[in-house]
Write a protein that holds these residues in place. Sequence first.
Motif, mmCIF file in Angstrom:
data_model
loop_
_atom_site.group_PDB
_atom_site.id
_atom_site.type_symbol
_atom_site.label_atom_id
_atom_site.label_comp_id
_atom_site.label_asym_id
_atom_site.label_seq_id
_atom_site.Cartn_x
_atom_site.Cartn_y
_atom_site.Cartn_z
ATOM 1 N N SER A 70 34.706 9.841 13.782
ATOM 2 C CA SER A 70 35.525 11.057 14.318
ATOM 3 C C SER A 70 34.860 11.268 15.535
ATOM 4 O O SER A 70 33.565 11.010 16.103
ATOM 5 C CB SER A 70 35.308 12.119 13.351
ATOM 6 O OG SER A 70 33.799 12.363 13.083
ATOM 7 N N VAL A 71 35.831 12.011 16.568
ATOM 8 C CA VAL A 71 35.535 12.292 17.700
ATOM 9 C C VAL A 71 35.919 13.575 18.445
ATOM 10 O O VAL A 71 36.907 13.919 17.839
ATOM 11 C CB VAL A 71 35.957 11.069 18.765
ATOM 12 C CG1 VAL A 71 35.683 11.609 20.295
ATOM 13 C CG2 VAL A 71 35.805 9.993 18.215
ATOM 14 N N ASP A 72 34.938 14.476 19.274
ATOM 15 C CA ASP A 72 35.413 15.706 19.687
ATOM 16 C C ASP A 72 36.534 15.386 20.720
ATOM 17 O O ASP A 72 35.890 15.545 21.975
ATOM 18 C CB ASP A 72 34.104 16.588 19.994
ATOM 19 C CG ASP A 72 33.320 16.748 18.973
ATOM 20 O OD1 ASP A 72 33.628 16.472 17.825
ATOM 21 O OD2 ASP A 72 32.046 17.093 19.178
ATOM 22 N N PHE A 73 37.599 15.031 20.532
ATOM 23 C CA PHE A 73 38.338 14.679 21.729
ATOM 24 C C PHE A 73 38.662 15.826 22.467
ATOM 25 O O PHE A 73 39.026 17.070 22.096
ATOM 26 C CB PHE A 73 39.557 14.109 21.029
ATOM 27 C CG PHE A 73 39.802 12.814 20.464
ATOM 28 C CD1 PHE A 73 39.088 11.699 21.150
ATOM 29 C CD2 PHE A 73 40.024 12.594 19.039
ATOM 30 C CE1 PHE A 73 39.123 10.447 20.670
ATOM 31 C CE2 PHE A 73 40.123 11.197 18.366
ATOM 32 C CZ PHE A 73 39.469 10.232 19.244
ATOM 33 N N LYS A 127 40.079 10.814 11.602
ATOM 34 C CA LYS A 127 38.953 9.934 11.349
ATOM 35 C C LYS A 127 39.597 8.569 11.184
ATOM 36 O O LYS A 127 40.869 8.499 10.833
ATOM 37 C CB LYS A 127 38.241 10.350 10.220
ATOM 38 C CG LYS A 127 37.427 11.560 10.141
ATOM 39 C CD LYS A 127 36.493 11.901 8.922
ATOM 40 C CE LYS A 127 35.779 12.836 8.938
ATOM 41 N NZ LYS A 127 34.991 13.260 7.638
ATOM 42 N N VAL A 128 38.708 7.540 11.570
ATOM 43 C CA VAL A 128 39.093 6.141 11.327
ATOM 44 C C VAL A 128 38.005 5.158 10.916
ATOM 45 O O VAL A 128 36.900 5.665 11.385
ATOM 46 C CB VAL A 128 40.063 5.616 12.579
ATOM 47 C CG1 VAL A 128 39.199 5.209 13.531
ATOM 48 C CG2 VAL A 128 40.769 4.229 12.020
ATOM 49 N N ARG A 129 38.240 4.387 9.998
ATOM 50 C CA ARG A 129 37.077 3.405 9.635
ATOM 51 C C ARG A 129 37.295 2.288 10.675
ATOM 52 O O ARG A 129 38.308 1.702 10.606
ATOM 53 C CB ARG A 129 37.225 3.257 8.096
ATOM 54 C CG ARG A 129 35.673 2.573 7.682
ATOM 55 C CD ARG A 129 35.495 2.796 6.363
ATOM 56 N NE ARG A 129 34.116 2.267 5.843
ATOM 57 C CZ ARG A 129 33.032 2.808 6.224
ATOM 58 N NH1 ARG A 129 32.802 3.820 7.027
ATOM 59 N NH2 ARG A 129 31.847 2.008 5.892
ATOM 60 N N LEU A 130 36.004 1.839 11.260
ATOM 61 C CA LEU A 130 36.165 0.808 12.164
ATOM 62 C C LEU A 130 35.255 -0.279 11.550
ATOM 63 O O LEU A 130 33.969 0.016 10.763
ATOM 64 C CB LEU A 130 35.735 1.053 13.377
ATOM 65 C CG LEU A 130 36.450 2.241 14.279
ATOM 66 C CD1 LEU A 130 35.894 2.363 15.785
ATOM 67 C CD2 LEU A 130 37.868 1.937 14.337
ATOM 68 N N ARG A 131 35.583 -1.596 11.923
ATOM 69 C CA ARG A 131 34.555 -2.816 11.259
ATOM 70 C C ARG A 131 34.556 -3.763 12.231
ATOM 71 O O ARG A 131 35.370 -4.375 12.836
ATOM 72 C CB ARG A 131 35.124 -3.094 9.913
ATOM 73 C CG ARG A 131 34.036 -4.272 9.380
ATOM 74 C CD ARG A 131 34.733 -4.661 7.863
ATOM 75 N NE ARG A 131 36.174 -5.725 8.038
ATOM 76 C CZ ARG A 131 36.690 -5.864 7.054
ATOM 77 N NH1 ARG A 131 36.418 -5.512 5.779
ATOM 78 N NH2 ARG A 131 37.854 -6.615 7.268
#
Length: 204
Positions: A70-73, A127-131
């Motif tokens: 997650s990012v504080d965009f 949120k996103v899940r990255l791999r």
Amino acid sequence: MDDTIALAGLPMSLRWEALPTGWSPEPLRIEAGPGTDLFVDPAGDATYLNAPRLLGTPPEGDFQLAATVSVDFAETFDAGVLLLWADEQHWAKLCFELSPQGEPMVVTVVTRGPSDDANAFLVDGDKVRLRISRIGTAFAFHASVPPASGSGAARWSFVRYFDLGASAVRIGFEAQSPTGKGSAATFEDIRFVPERLSDLRDGS
């Protein structure tokens, strides 16, 4: 003084390659200052290698590294990143990034000299899940959006498959704010699996 950092879920220690403006370990949160980025413009106009990044050397062999990001965009190109790093001419990043249209999206950059930049898909959520996966001498990027409540398990979307052009790599985490006054990225549920990815495109 030992400057190594141990994170739950990882078999190796990590070190800062470029320092953040602030950070915390549980969950991992990296704060990036203004004008921070990793990018080598293919037109030759500019090179940016100042984004804070926390890196470690993985064990030999195939692996999968995943985290929920997650990012504080706040501004365009603010991002949280899973990073592959060999040297300043060979690296790749899998980003959860804010587009110029103000929409969160998955973006990849593969750098072998100049950077090759590509957008993947928009993310309807925070949120996103990255791999990142190593498969022999190649690497693969996947992303997974958490499903709506009661809609079943999330599935991985294939994003990119490539040869970095370097055998010795470090892996880890990065935050950036190229056009903004600073941003922060949080990495949760970090998982490292020392196993070969069974199929690039089946979503498992």
